[in-house]
Design an enzyme around this catalytic site. Structure first.
Site, short mmCIF file in Angstrom:
data_model
loop_
_atom_site.label_atom_id
_atom_site.label_comp_id
_atom_site.label_asym_id
_atom_site.label_seq_id
_atom_site.Cartn_x
_atom_site.Cartn_y
_atom_site.Cartn_z
N HIS A 1 0.32 -11.96 1.37
CA HIS A 1 -0.54 -11.40 1.13
C HIS A 1 -1.16 -12.24 -0.01
O HIS A 1 -3.04 -11.88 -0.01
CB HIS A 1 0.02 -10.10 0.30
CG HIS A 1 -0.72 -9.25 0.22
ND1 HIS A 1 -0.84 -7.19 0.14
CD2 HIS A 1 -2.05 -9.09 -0.24
CE1 HIS A 1 -1.60 -6.84 -0.32
NE2 HIS A 1 -3.00 -7.25 -0.30
N TYR B 1 0.54 -1.26 0.14
CA TYR B 1 -0.01 0.19 0.36
C TYR B 1 0.63 1.32 -0.26
O TYR B 1 0.42 2.27 0.05
CB TYR B 1 -1.49 -0.09 0.93
CG TYR B 1 -1.71 -1.24 1.11
CD1 TYR B 1 -2.45 -1.99 0.23
CD2 TYR B 1 -2.74 -0.95 2.75
CE1 TYR B 1 -2.76 -2.48 0.38
CE2 TYR B 1 -3.39 -2.49 3.02
CZ TYR B 1 -3.45 -3.84 1.25
OH TYR B 1 -4.30 -4.28 1.38
#
Ligand SMILES: NC(=O)C1=CN([C@@H]2O[C@H](COP(=O)(O)OP(=O)(O)OC[C@H]3O[C@@H](n4cnc5c(N)ncnc54)[C@H](OP(=O)(O)O)[C@@H]3O)[C@@H](O)[C@H]2O)C=CC1
Ligand SMILES: O=C1Nc2ccccc2C1=O
Length: 306
Positions: A125, A60
């Site tokens: 992830h 991010y």
């Protein structure tokens, strides 16, 4: 039909117990697409409004700033302790493998150790590499769950894992630490009924990402009708649906006024509830509408797919 859940004893401060005994706040503030420039302030605001759980990721690009927002909040609010706040980050796909994961954890430590000291949860992830690299990544992460000079990671988990990826992990001869959660896209149009049953059987909690469908279903006629009939906003309907499933719910907003609005989907005391007819209308066990990840379900990823 089995009776659907319309009420659960959950409030803004509720926590859920993980399979390692730790407790995670059920309401999480997600920072995907929150800019580097605003992450510190938005995370500060989220904590000020009452969130105690921040969901971040290396991918991010705002992990450092998000952690600094936590540290600034703690400094200004000495009555809140570091251990009252839950901070999650995620190992990106490009960093799968034993050595690469160790390097990645060092980089995470550079980003967050000075501000928040340790991380509560690190997730893989997604499963999108290959068997060897997924298992090597887990091998490295398992080592950090012990008090560790580089970075102490209190819990480890996975994200976007399907049954096959979990079975592969459970069958591996180096397997020592069970994932505490599997973070998944989950909402009424993607309830993942079988995968959730499998996780329940293995005492792995489901974390719901994109519980608001990233806004994709905000104009769904059925949802708008339910909003009109019940007088409950569509965002509250979606968030409460997710809490009623027993998920840890991760909602994102970059709009300061929506932070408290989303947390207010949970009551200050008592129970979270939805009318029967809302829960029944949103019961779509066979729906499989993947919105994120380019509409390609990452839980079904097979080695060699792109
Ligand atoms: N592990 C993974 O692969 C993934 C993890 N995640 C995690 O889950 C979190 C949440 O999921 P995300 O995909 O961001 O999507 P969400 O379902 O949380 O939706 C976010 C969108 O909804 C809008 N929104 C939020 N609250 C409101 C409101 N009250 N009224 C109207 N619109 C609203 C936001 O707009 P605005 O910001 O403009 O207010 C934004 O466009 C992420 O931030 C991330 O932490 C998400 C996707 C994948
Ligand atoms: O948070 C995320 N949102 C996403 C959307 C598409 C692919 C990955 C992600 C994330 O990890």
């Amino acid at each position: 039909m089995t009776k659907l859940t319309t009420s659960a004893q959950l409030t803004k401060t509720s926590k859920a117990k993980l399979n390692n005994g730790k407790e995670i706040p059920v309401a999480g503030y997600g920072v995907y697409l929150v800019t580097k420039e605003t992450a510190n302030e938005l995370v500060y605001q989220a904590l000020k409004d009452g969130y105690r759980h921040v969901d971040s990721a290396v991918g991010y690009g705002n992990e450092k700033e998000a952690a600094e927002g936590v540290a600034r909040f703690l400094k200004d609010h000495p009555e809140v302790k570091r251990e009252d706040i839950w901070f999650t980050t995620k190992i990106p796909n490009q960093s799968h493998g034993y050595e690469k994961t160790k390097k990645q954890v060092e980089a995470i430590a550079d980003d967050v150790k000075a501000s928040i000291g340790y991380v509560d949860l690190v997730l893989i992830h997604s499963p999108k590499s290959d068997k060897e690299r997924r298992l090597e990544t887990w091998k490295a992460l398992q080592e950090y769950t012990q008090d560790n000079d580089t970075l102490w990671i209190k819990s480890i988990g996975v994200s976007n894992y399907g049954v096959a990826h979990l079975e592969e992990l459970f069958a591996w001869d180096g397997y020592k630490v069970k994932p505490v959660v599997n973070q998944l896209e989950l909402h009424p149009w993607l309830p993942r009924t079988e995968l959730i049953q499998y996780l329940t059987k293995h005492e792995i909690l489901a974390e719901a990402y994109s519980p608001l469908t990233q806004g994709d279903k905000f104009n769904d006629p059925e949802l708008l009708e339910l909003e009109k009939k019940s007088g409950i906003s569509k965002t509250d309907i979606l968030l409460r649906w997710s809490y009623l499933q027993g998920f840890i719910v991760l909602a994102k907003t970059s709009t300061p006024s929506r932070i408290i609005q989303n947390l207010n989907a949970l009551p200050d005391s008592g129970s979270v509830e939805l009318p029967d007819y809302v829960v029944e209308a949103l019961h779509k066990p066979d729906s499989a509408d993947v919105i994120t990840w380019g509409h390609k379900d990452p839980t079904l990823y097979k080695d060699g797919d792109n």
